[in-house]
Structure formats: structure tokens, C-alpha cells
Design a protein around this motif. Sequence first.
Motif, PDB file in Angstrom:
ATOM      1  N   SER A  25       9.668   5.886  -5.631  1.00 26.75           N
ATOM      2  CA  SER A  25       9.788   4.952  -6.754  1.00 26.75           C
ATOM      3  C   SER A  25      10.513   3.679  -6.336  1.00 26.75           C
ATOM      4  O   SER A  25      10.117   2.574  -6.735  1.00 26.75           O
ATOM      5  CB  SER A  25      10.529   5.626  -7.906  1.00 26.75           C
ATOM      6  OG  SER A  25       9.771   6.707  -8.421  1.00 26.75           O
ATOM      7  N   LEU A  39       8.171   1.485  -4.402  1.00 26.40           N
ATOM      8  CA  LEU A  39       7.213   0.838  -5.300  1.00 26.40           C
ATOM      9  C   LEU A  39       7.863  -0.264  -6.119  1.00 26.40           C
ATOM     10  O   LEU A  39       7.228  -1.277  -6.424  1.00 26.40           O
ATOM     11  CB  LEU A  39       6.569   1.888  -6.198  1.00 26.40           C
ATOM     12  CG  LEU A  39       5.637   2.861  -5.458  1.00 26.40           C
ATOM     13  CD1 LEU A  39       5.370   4.100  -6.294  1.00 26.40           C
ATOM     14  CD2 LEU A  39       4.320   2.181  -5.078  1.00 26.40           C
ATOM     15  N   ASP A  40       9.136  -0.095  -6.459  1.00 30.39           N
ATOM     16  CA  ASP A  40       9.872  -1.176  -7.133  1.00 30.39           C
ATOM     17  C   ASP A  40       9.958  -2.406  -6.228  1.00 30.39           C
ATOM     18  O   ASP A  40       9.805  -3.549  -6.694  1.00 30.39           O
ATOM     19  CB  ASP A  40      11.290  -0.715  -7.501  1.00 30.39           C
ATOM     20  CG  ASP A  40      11.307   0.303  -8.632  1.00 30.39           C
ATOM     21  OD1 ASP A  40      10.305   0.418  -9.359  1.00 30.39           O
ATOM     22  OD2 ASP A  40      12.344   0.991  -8.784  1.00 30.39           O
ATOM     23  N   ASP A  73       6.609  -4.120  -6.153  1.00 31.55           N
ATOM     24  CA  ASP A  73       6.413  -4.860  -7.411  1.00 31.55           C
ATOM     25  C   ASP A  73       7.134  -6.195  -7.354  1.00 31.55           C
ATOM     26  O   ASP A  73       6.566  -7.252  -7.671  1.00 31.55           O
ATOM     27  CB  ASP A  73       6.919  -4.011  -8.576  1.00 31.55           C
ATOM     28  CG  ASP A  73       6.438  -4.524  -9.932  1.00 31.55           C
ATOM     29  OD1 ASP A  73       6.196  -5.739 -10.054  1.00 31.55           O
ATOM     30  OD2 ASP A  73       6.322  -3.719 -10.857  1.00 31.55           O
ATOM     31  N   LEU A 101      -0.924  -0.079 -12.051  1.00 32.44           N
ATOM     32  CA  LEU A 101      -0.183  -1.021 -12.882  1.00 32.44           C
ATOM     33  C   LEU A 101       0.008  -2.355 -12.171  1.00 32.44           C
ATOM     34  O   LEU A 101      -0.097  -3.426 -12.783  1.00 32.44           O
ATOM     35  CB  LEU A 101       1.173  -0.436 -13.272  1.00 32.44           C
ATOM     36  CG  LEU A 101       1.163   0.645 -14.353  1.00 32.44           C
ATOM     37  CD1 LEU A 101       2.553   1.250 -14.523  1.00 32.44           C
ATOM     38  CD2 LEU A 101       0.673   0.066 -15.688  1.00 32.44           C
ATOM     39  N   LEU A 102       0.294  -2.290 -10.858  1.00 32.02           N
ATOM     40  CA  LEU A 102       0.403  -3.520 -10.086  1.00 32.02           C
ATOM     41  C   LEU A 102      -0.904  -4.302 -10.130  1.00 32.02           C
ATOM     42  O   LEU A 102      -0.906  -5.530 -10.273  1.00 32.02           O
ATOM     43  CB  LEU A 102       0.765  -3.198  -8.633  1.00 32.02           C
ATOM     44  CG  LEU A 102       2.236  -3.002  -8.271  1.00 32.02           C
ATOM     45  CD1 LEU A 102       2.358  -2.629  -6.800  1.00 32.02           C
ATOM     46  CD2 LEU A 102       3.042  -4.257  -8.555  1.00 32.02           C
ATOM     47  N   MET A 142       2.408   7.549  -6.879  1.00 29.19           N
ATOM     48  CA  MET A 142       2.073   6.221  -6.366  1.00 29.19           C
ATOM     49  C   MET A 142       0.866   5.585  -7.043  1.00 29.19           C
ATOM     50  O   MET A 142       0.880   4.387  -7.345  1.00 29.19           O
ATOM     51  CB  MET A 142       1.815   6.298  -4.858  1.00 29.19           C
ATOM     52  CG  MET A 142       3.042   6.597  -4.019  1.00 29.19           C
ATOM     53  SD  MET A 142       2.767   6.302  -2.245  1.00 29.19           S
ATOM     54  CE  MET A 142       2.754   4.502  -2.191  1.00 29.19           C
ATOM     55  N   ARG A 156       1.391   3.714 -10.326  1.00 28.82           N
ATOM     56  CA  ARG A 156       2.172   2.485 -10.114  1.00 28.82           C
ATOM     57  C   ARG A 156       1.327   1.406  -9.446  1.00 28.82           C
ATOM     58  O   ARG A 156       1.435   0.211  -9.792  1.00 28.82           O
ATOM     59  CB  ARG A 156       3.399   2.796  -9.242  1.00 28.82           C
ATOM     60  CG  ARG A 156       4.470   3.656  -9.904  1.00 28.82           C
ATOM     61  CD  ARG A 156       5.257   2.876 -10.964  1.00 28.82           C
ATOM     62  NE  ARG A 156       5.859   1.665 -10.450  1.00 28.82           N
ATOM     63  CZ  ARG A 156       7.064   1.615  -9.861  1.00 28.82           C
ATOM     64  NH1 ARG A 156       7.783   2.730  -9.707  1.00 28.82           N
ATOM     65  NH2 ARG A 156       7.559   0.471  -9.441  1.00 28.82           N
TER      66      ARG A 156
END
Length: 443
Positions: A429, A432-433, A436, A356-357, A350, A353
Motif C-alpha cells: 500500500s 502504491l501511495d 499515486d 483507480l490510478l 494492487m 489501486r
Amino acid sequence: MSVSQQRILKTAIPGPLSAELQARKLAAVATGVGTTLPVYVTAAGGGIVVDVDGNQLIDFGSGIAVTSVGNAAPRVVARVQEQVADFTHTCFMVTPYEGYVAVAEKLNELTPGTHEKRTALFNSGAEAVENAIKIARVATGRSAVVAFDHAYHGRTNLTMSLTAKNMPYKQGFGPFAGEVYRTPMAYPYRWPTGPEHCAEEAFELFVSQVHAQVGEQNTAAVIIEPIQGEGGFIVPPEGFLPRLADWCAQHGIVFIADEIQSGFCRTGDWFACDHEGVVPDLVTTAKGIAGGLPLAGVTGRAEIMDAVHAGGLGGTYGGNPVACAAALGSIETMQAEDLCGAARRIESVMRPRLQLLAEKFEAIGDVRGRGAMLAVELVQPGSKTPDPALTAAVASACHRQGLIALTAGTFGNVLRFLPPLVIGDELLSEGLDILDAVFAAES
């Protein structure tokens, strides 16, 4: 597990059957009992919650860090079924039973420190905190208690006094308990001179304020969440907690770690204090202790715990035998499945990610937390001005997409993530997608 580990959206969220039940709820349940996401649950397990309309939602909330071992962990279910068949209650203060003693033994073993310990069991986190304060006052003969900005310790009268956030927890419920004092929290993201100065300056400010406004000789206890929960998953900088604990020891003040949200493998250690080797005098526990059944505890140094006279601690339901059975099954699951390791694995998926966000969306001012207790703080771009409206919009959009996400923070501008420790990487994942995509649409 019986619940398939996949997100399924058969209706809008909430669906028609949930809407019917919500109408019944509004007609029957007091308005003050709010609902974050009015989908009515029929089954849950792993990282999935199933509602009455057949939707399957990804769970990034765990019932606010409660169902860390899952919503129906086999060891918990088996022990509960066996206990229910034997007896559901006798009251430990009247005719005791082994389960209570076994849970106390486990807490004495697992909480930080190798010193001799004692434990008392209660029903909720707020009860545990109240009783920790009672114990500290008796043990020290002092009355003052020091808490921190952004703290959350419960909704009873004393714990509301300790809790920092007014709305919705304190508004209209005063007057509150006396002899409670508050000092600034070591909050790296918002520390005025920058995070690199936070540990030193926050500690010095704490010491000076307690000395001037309370008096060390009057202070029974200092209580702190090693990672603040409702306040926004604020992680104090390295060194702050050890210095606080050492200072308390120097002045004969009881150092209480409120591990109600951060305990039981949630942060990648059994307790968040373990990260820096901090050994509190008293530890309060609840939430993740019993796989969803109501149970809480105060565990601490034998000489402090035993200062209270017989009959001074307890409660009709405290340490209920069914809840104790669930706790033993939950702890067994944590040990057998290495859920501390699972929390660290979740963070390894997590955190990158979320970072990156943060690089993509300027509204994410900070990424923080530890283990499977992670958060992002949302601000207006180009500033640190809290953005609670965007936070609420993101959470609501996640809900519509079948992702249970929770908000937090004194300013209402934090998204907190508390997935079950048994969730799979694919669901992590996918969640988290969704996050995003929601940020792309809402920012």
C-alpha cells in the motif's frame, strides 16, 4: 526476518556511499552492463532492499522476478549453507549428485501436464531457450522456429534472434541466427479492430502467416511467453494459447512455453499456462526457480527430451549443486507458504489501486497482468501513442522516493510491478501511495 519491513530514507537516492561505488563501477565494469538504480545493496528481505547509505527501499522489482521467495529465504539459506559445506562443484556430466536429480523430479512434477517428462538443467534463461530450440529441432528433424512480436527470450545470438526489441538488446550485434520467423502477438490493448476480436483474428493471422511464409512441415517449434515479460506484460486474450497449442499438436510442431519470468507462482499459479490448462511440449524456466542463484531448466515430454543423443545437452556449470540446493529450498518455501495464494493476494491489493490510478490519470492507457506480475502502459492523453519519456520520469521519481520500479515494453512505455511474493500488505500500500503521488506530480 532480519530486515525491518519499513521504508527509510536517510540520504538522497542514490546516497554518497552508493555514488562512490558507482564511480568505481564505471571505472571497472564494461559500459554495456547498465544499472537501473545505482544504489548498492548490503541486505534485503521481505519487501525491502537496504543500501550502503542505510536507506531502505520498497522492492517492486524482485531482481526482475527472481527473488520471489525473498532475498534470503530461510529454507534457501539453510540448504545453500549445507551444500557449500559439503562441496560446491563436481560437474554433473562427470560425477553426478542427487540435488540435480531432485530438482529435475520437482520440475517434472510441477510443470503443466501429467505425461512422462524429462528435465535438463542450465545456468540462465537464455541457455534454457537455446537448448529448447536444439531439442525441438532434433526431435522434429525440422529447422524453422516461430516467435512473436514483443517477445523477449534472451541475449545470446539465437535468443537475440527470437527477441523482438532492438534497443538495447540487438543493436549492433548482428548478424543473427537464421530460420527464425516472427508473427504478430495477440495484444488486446493495441489490436487494430479492438480487444474483443483479438483472440480470433490473431490466431487466424498466425496460421496464415506460418503457412504462407514458413510452412508447417518446416516448423520445428513455436515459442511464446504465456505472459510476455520485457515486451510489456502483454497478456494474450482467453483462448489464444489453447488454440495455438492445439494447432502445434495437429502439425507435429513443438510448442514451447517460455515461463522464465512468469513461472514459479508469479502469476498466482505455478505456471502461467495453468490458467487455461495449456500443456506445452517444452517449458523453459529460470529466474524465480532458485531464490536468486543461477539456475535454469528445460522440462518436457520424455519422447521429445530424449530425442537428443547423449552428450548433446549440458554445460560445465549447468545444474550446479549449490544452485540446485537453493532451488529445492525455494520450491519448498513456495509450497509451505502457498506463494501462489500470496501472488493472488498481491493482485487483490494492487490491481484495484492501479485501476483507480488509471481512472485519475489519462496517461495510463491500460492496466494488465496477473497475480504479482502487473503493469500499466503509459500513453499520450487522448491517444495510444506511447509515452516513454513519462514512463522514465515516473520510474525515476519513484526511485527518489525509495520505491524500486522497473520499466518495460517494446516502446519503453510500460511500468511493470514484480514485488516479492513475501511482501506485506502495508509495504504494498505504501508503494502504491508513492506511485499515486508521483503520477500526480509528473502527469
